[in-house]
Design a protein around this motif. Structure first.
Motif, PDB file in Angstrom:
ATOM      1  N   LEU A  34      53.412  39.636  56.805  1.00  0.00           N
ATOM      2  CA  LEU A  34      54.113  40.793  55.785  1.00  0.00           C
ATOM      3  C   LEU A  34      55.610  40.186  55.629  1.00  0.00           C
ATOM      4  O   LEU A  34      56.140  39.861  54.643  1.00  0.00           O
ATOM      5  CB  LEU A  34      54.138  42.121  55.868  1.00  0.00           C
ATOM      6  CG  LEU A  34      54.873  42.830  54.794  1.00  0.00           C
ATOM      7  CD1 LEU A  34      54.100  42.895  53.470  1.00  0.00           C
ATOM      8  CD2 LEU A  34      55.152  44.270  55.139  1.00  0.00           C
ATOM      9  N   THR A  81      41.683  44.699  41.389  1.00  0.00           N
ATOM     10  CA  THR A  81      41.720  45.469  42.495  1.00  0.00           C
ATOM     11  C   THR A  81      40.456  45.976  42.802  1.00  0.00           C
ATOM     12  O   THR A  81      39.431  46.052  42.261  1.00  0.00           O
ATOM     13  CB  THR A  81      42.642  46.861  42.192  1.00  0.00           C
ATOM     14  OG1 THR A  81      41.722  47.506  40.835  1.00  0.00           O
ATOM     15  CG2 THR A  81      43.768  46.654  41.751  1.00  0.00           C
ATOM     16  N   ALA A  89      43.027  48.855  49.935  1.00  0.00           N
ATOM     17  CA  ALA A  89      42.833  48.144  48.734  1.00  0.00           C
ATOM     18  C   ALA A  89      43.159  46.644  48.605  1.00  0.00           C
ATOM     19  O   ALA A  89      43.970  46.204  49.324  1.00  0.00           O
ATOM     20  CB  ALA A  89      43.792  48.720  47.748  1.00  0.00           C
ATOM     21  N   PHE A  91      44.141  43.188  46.227  1.00  0.00           N
ATOM     22  CA  PHE A  91      44.741  42.744  45.024  1.00  0.00           C
ATOM     23  C   PHE A  91      44.563  41.260  44.873  1.00  0.00           C
ATOM     24  O   PHE A  91      45.125  40.571  45.612  1.00  0.00           O
ATOM     25  CB  PHE A  91      45.957  43.184  44.770  1.00  0.00           C
ATOM     26  CG  PHE A  91      46.495  44.718  45.065  1.00  0.00           C
ATOM     27  CD1 PHE A  91      46.510  45.434  46.247  1.00  0.00           C
ATOM     28  CD2 PHE A  91      46.465  45.615  43.877  1.00  0.00           C
ATOM     29  CE1 PHE A  91      46.781  46.632  46.510  1.00  0.00           C
ATOM     30  CE2 PHE A  91      46.500  46.858  43.944  1.00  0.00           C
ATOM     31  CZ  PHE A  91      46.726  47.537  45.248  1.00  0.00           C
ATOM     32  N   ALA A 182      53.152  38.733  45.047  1.00  0.00           N
ATOM     33  CA  ALA A 182      53.208  40.185  45.069  1.00  0.00           C
ATOM     34  C   ALA A 182      51.965  40.759  45.226  1.00  0.00           C
ATOM     35  O   ALA A 182      51.641  41.806  45.820  1.00  0.00           O
ATOM     36  CB  ALA A 182      53.536  40.705  43.654  1.00  0.00           C
ATOM     37  N   ALA A 183      50.912  40.175  44.628  1.00  0.00           N
ATOM     38  CA  ALA A 183      49.373  40.672  44.698  1.00  0.00           C
ATOM     39  C   ALA A 183      49.060  40.350  46.195  1.00  0.00           C
ATOM     40  O   ALA A 183      48.515  41.463  47.013  1.00  0.00           O
ATOM     41  CB  ALA A 183      48.429  39.921  44.112  1.00  0.00           C
ATOM     42  N   ILE A 185      51.087  40.406  48.866  1.00  0.00           N
ATOM     43  CA  ILE A 185      51.983  41.496  49.459  1.00  0.00           C
ATOM     44  C   ILE A 185      51.215  43.104  49.421  1.00  0.00           C
ATOM     45  O   ILE A 185      51.104  43.618  50.507  1.00  0.00           O
ATOM     46  CB  ILE A 185      53.406  41.188  49.237  1.00  0.00           C
ATOM     47  CG1 ILE A 185      53.843  40.108  50.008  1.00  0.00           C
ATOM     48  CG2 ILE A 185      53.990  42.778  49.955  1.00  0.00           C
ATOM     49  CD1 ILE A 185      55.307  40.007  49.673  1.00  0.00           C
ATOM     50  N   ALA A 186      50.899  43.337  48.267  1.00  0.00           N
ATOM     51  CA  ALA A 186      50.387  44.439  48.068  1.00  0.00           C
ATOM     52  C   ALA A 186      49.029  44.812  49.020  1.00  0.00           C
ATOM     53  O   ALA A 186      49.010  45.711  49.646  1.00  0.00           O
ATOM     54  CB  ALA A 186      49.796  44.638  46.744  1.00  0.00           C
ATOM     55  N   GLN A 189      50.149  45.202  52.576  1.00  0.00           N
ATOM     56  CA  GLN A 189      50.807  46.468  52.689  1.00  0.00           C
ATOM     57  C   GLN A 189      49.617  47.656  52.990  1.00  0.00           C
ATOM     58  O   GLN A 189      49.773  48.466  53.741  1.00  0.00           O
ATOM     59  CB  GLN A 189      51.535  46.856  51.520  1.00  0.00           C
ATOM     60  CG  GLN A 189      53.189  46.339  51.764  1.00  0.00           C
ATOM     61  CD  GLN A 189      53.936  46.781  50.418  1.00  0.00           C
ATOM     62  OE1 GLN A 189      54.980  46.448  50.472  1.00  0.00           O
ATOM     63  NE2 GLN A 189      53.447  47.670  49.847  1.00  0.00           N
ATOM     64  N   SER A 190      48.830  47.530  52.070  1.00  0.00           N
ATOM     65  CA  SER A 190      47.432  48.383  52.279  1.00  0.00           C
ATOM     66  C   SER A 190      46.741  48.336  53.693  1.00  0.00           C
ATOM     67  O   SER A 190      46.650  49.364  54.169  1.00  0.00           O
ATOM     68  CB  SER A 190      46.677  48.257  51.098  1.00  0.00           C
ATOM     69  OG  SER A 190      45.664  49.263  51.219  1.00  0.00           O
ATOM     70  N   ILE A 192      48.108  47.488  56.193  1.00  0.00           N
ATOM     71  CA  ILE A 192      48.976  47.818  57.375  1.00  0.00           C
ATOM     72  C   ILE A 192      48.838  49.316  57.555  1.00  0.00           C
ATOM     73  O   ILE A 192      48.777  49.727  58.508  1.00  0.00           O
ATOM     74  CB  ILE A 192      50.410  47.446  57.050  1.00  0.00           C
ATOM     75  CG1 ILE A 192      50.669  45.820  57.490  1.00  0.00           C
ATOM     76  CG2 ILE A 192      51.554  48.083  58.056  1.00  0.00           C
ATOM     77  CD1 ILE A 192      51.958  45.120  57.255  1.00  0.00           C
TER      78      ILE A 192
ATOM     79  N   ILE B  63      49.690  47.403  40.036  1.00  0.00           N
ATOM     80  CA  ILE B  63      50.768  47.107  41.069  1.00  0.00           C
ATOM     81  C   ILE B  63      52.059  47.701  40.334  1.00  0.00           C
ATOM     82  O   ILE B  63      52.253  47.301  39.015  1.00  0.00           O
ATOM     83  CB  ILE B  63      51.197  45.600  41.385  1.00  0.00           C
ATOM     84  CG1 ILE B  63      49.703  45.312  42.185  1.00  0.00           C
ATOM     85  CG2 ILE B  63      52.264  45.514  42.242  1.00  0.00           C
ATOM     86  CD1 ILE B  63      50.025  43.720  42.541  1.00  0.00           C
ATOM     87  N   SER B  84      46.372  54.177  47.365  1.00  0.00           N
ATOM     88  CA  SER B  84      46.479  52.710  47.584  1.00  0.00           C
ATOM     89  C   SER B  84      46.582  52.140  46.293  1.00  0.00           C
ATOM     90  O   SER B  84      47.114  50.837  46.312  1.00  0.00           O
ATOM     91  CB  SER B  84      45.366  52.250  48.543  1.00  0.00           C
ATOM     92  OG  SER B  84      44.150  52.829  48.008  1.00  0.00           O
ATOM     93  N   ILE B  85      46.118  52.630  45.242  1.00  0.00           N
ATOM     94  CA  ILE B  85      46.347  51.891  43.752  1.00  0.00           C
ATOM     95  C   ILE B  85      47.029  53.015  43.006  1.00  0.00           C
ATOM     96  O   ILE B  85      46.384  54.390  42.838  1.00  0.00           O
ATOM     97  CB  ILE B  85      44.966  51.637  43.379  1.00  0.00           C
ATOM     98  CG1 ILE B  85      44.209  50.512  44.354  1.00  0.00           C
ATOM     99  CG2 ILE B  85      44.978  51.061  41.820  1.00  0.00           C
ATOM    100  CD1 ILE B  85      42.911  50.153  43.975  1.00  0.00           C
ATOM    101  N   ALA B  87      49.888  49.892  43.809  1.00  0.00           N
ATOM    102  CA  ALA B  87      50.453  49.802  44.937  1.00  0.00           C
ATOM    103  C   ALA B  87      52.005  49.594  44.220  1.00  0.00           C
ATOM    104  O   ALA B  87      52.195  49.131  43.292  1.00  0.00           O
ATOM    105  CB  ALA B  87      50.250  48.287  45.397  1.00  0.00           C
ATOM    106  N   LEU B  89      55.532  48.055  45.194  1.00  0.00           N
ATOM    107  CA  LEU B  89      56.329  46.979  45.681  1.00  0.00           C
ATOM    108  C   LEU B  89      57.625  46.944  45.545  1.00  0.00           C
ATOM    109  O   LEU B  89      58.045  46.966  44.164  1.00  0.00           O
ATOM    110  CB  LEU B  89      55.596  45.558  45.484  1.00  0.00           C
ATOM    111  CG  LEU B  89      55.336  44.680  46.187  1.00  0.00           C
ATOM    112  CD1 LEU B  89      54.128  45.074  46.969  1.00  0.00           C
ATOM    113  CD2 LEU B  89      55.145  43.311  45.689  1.00  0.00           C
ATOM    114  N   ILE B 105      56.885  51.918  52.451  1.00  0.00           N
ATOM    115  CA  ILE B 105      55.679  51.310  53.288  1.00  0.00           C
ATOM    116  C   ILE B 105      56.112  51.195  54.558  1.00  0.00           C
ATOM    117  O   ILE B 105      55.353  51.515  55.588  1.00  0.00           O
ATOM    118  CB  ILE B 105      55.087  50.175  52.655  1.00  0.00           C
ATOM    119  CG1 ILE B 105      54.701  50.310  51.064  1.00  0.00           C
ATOM    120  CG2 ILE B 105      53.905  49.871  53.111  1.00  0.00           C
ATOM    121  CD1 ILE B 105      53.536  51.606  51.002  1.00  0.00           C
TER     122      ILE B 105
END
Lengths: 220, 119
Positions: A34, A81, A89, A91, A182-183, A185-186, A189-190, A192, B63, B84-85, B87, B89, B105
């Motif tokens: 991350l 998603t 999740a 992405f 970004a997708a 990382i999203a 994050q989920s 983690i 997102i 979770s959705i 997300a 950022l 987060i």
């Protein structure tokens, strides 16, 4: 000689601790990934801003601003998603390719065009020496220009003018990459958060088991 | 209308929004509310919070990208979001570089390292 053989309870505890260790290592790996992606994202965004600033410098302050936004926009990039087991999740970025449609030619117009062009060609051919064999094929020659489809699919770059400086194009490609990142990382994050919840659950379970066995040991 | 995929929403200052719109995330038409908000100096916190909540309520947003300094203004709303959705950022802005210690987060992830966990 060393007759120590761990009993079942101890074995289970060791297994659980191993699992917890594995989760912890996974957690650390995810955090590291991350951080790496974040660093890349942040520098790409900054690069994008810098390019926008350079474009603004060459085009003029008011030529690169919210005033140029189109009154109608259609998104060219979507994110797929999906929810995996463990409520993680995922992405995935999907970009709509700007397909130029072959113009569905109106047959009447086409024939009309063919006639004039073949007529012209005949004229040209009598002027020029030698008969051209290409004279025979008229279809490919009459290909009218393929237009880009509906205005909704227009490149946002065009909001700022027909001829935009290279800097603005660089900004666009930087931000396109940012969106893809970004997708990713999203998703991370989920993952983690899910790993952390799992670890907490396992730790709690272990604590409860330890509390159960401890009174037993005291009674012995 | 999006077919299978979801949209990417943006809440940010002018340059952030311009950049992402150049990237192709923007949706704006008379039938639906836009999926972005340009935050200026005079934009109220209420408006930002309402926009953020409306993005959360929409089922077609996957997102939400938000400048961290704006996220700080509505930190309570972001912390309250547990699904979770979509997300969320947090991204840096020109005047405020990204600070990992403020990220919702990461704060949640960091919270695990308490004495309780290692007893």
């Amino acid at each position: 000689m060393y007759g120590f053989k761990p009993d079942k309870a101890t074995e289970m505890r060791v297994d659980q601790q191993l699992r917890l260790d594995e989760q912890l290592l996974l957690f650390m790996d995810q955090l590291e990934a991350l951080e790496e992606k974040r660093h890349k994202l942040n520098s790409l965004i900054e690069e994008g801003w810098f390019s926008i600033a350079k474009a603004r410098y060459s085009m003029g302050n008011k030529q690169v601003s919210a005033l140029q936004y189109a009154s109608e926009m259609e998104p060219l990039v979507y994110v797929e998603t999906s929810v995996l087991e463990g409520r993680t999740a995922e992405f995935k970025c999907e970009r709509k390719e700007n397909k130029t449609e072959e113009l569905k030619s109106n047959t009447i117009e086409d024939i009309g065009a063919k006639e004039t062009i073949s007529g012209l060609r005949r004229r040209i051919n009598t002027i020029q020496k030698g008969v051209r064999e290409e004279d025979q094929e008229t279809d490919p020659q009459v290909k009218t220009k393929a237009e880009s489809s509906t205005p909704e699919h227009r490149d946002p770059l065009k909001w700022f003018g027909i001829l935009v400086p290279q800097n603005l194009k660089q900004a666009q490609s930087a931000f396109k990459e940012v969106i893809t990142l970004a997708a990713e990382i999203a998703s991370l994050q989920s993952a983690i958060i899910a790993t952390r919840k799992e670890m907490q659950a396992q730790t709690k379970e272990q604590q409860q088991k330890t509390e159960k066995t401890q009174p037993e040991m005291k009674n012995e | 209308m999006p077919g299978r995929g979801k949209l990417i929403a943006v809440i940010g200052d002018e340059d952030t929004c311009t950049g992402f719109l150049l990237g192709g995330v923007g949706e704006l038409n008379k039938n639906r509310k836009p999926n972005f908000l340009v935050v200026e100096k005079d934009t109220s916190i209420t408006e930002i919070e309402e926009t953020f909540k409306s993005f959360l309520a929409r089922s077609d947003i996957g997102i939400i990208l938000i400048n961290q300094f704006i996220a700080e203004m509505i930190r309570h709303a972001i912390d309250a979001h547990m699904e979770s959705i979509p997300a969320v950022l947090e991204i840096p802005s020109k005047e405020h570089p990204y600070d990992a210690s403020k990220d919702s987060i990461l704060r949640r992830a960091k919270g695990m390292f308490s004495a309780e966990d290692f007893r």
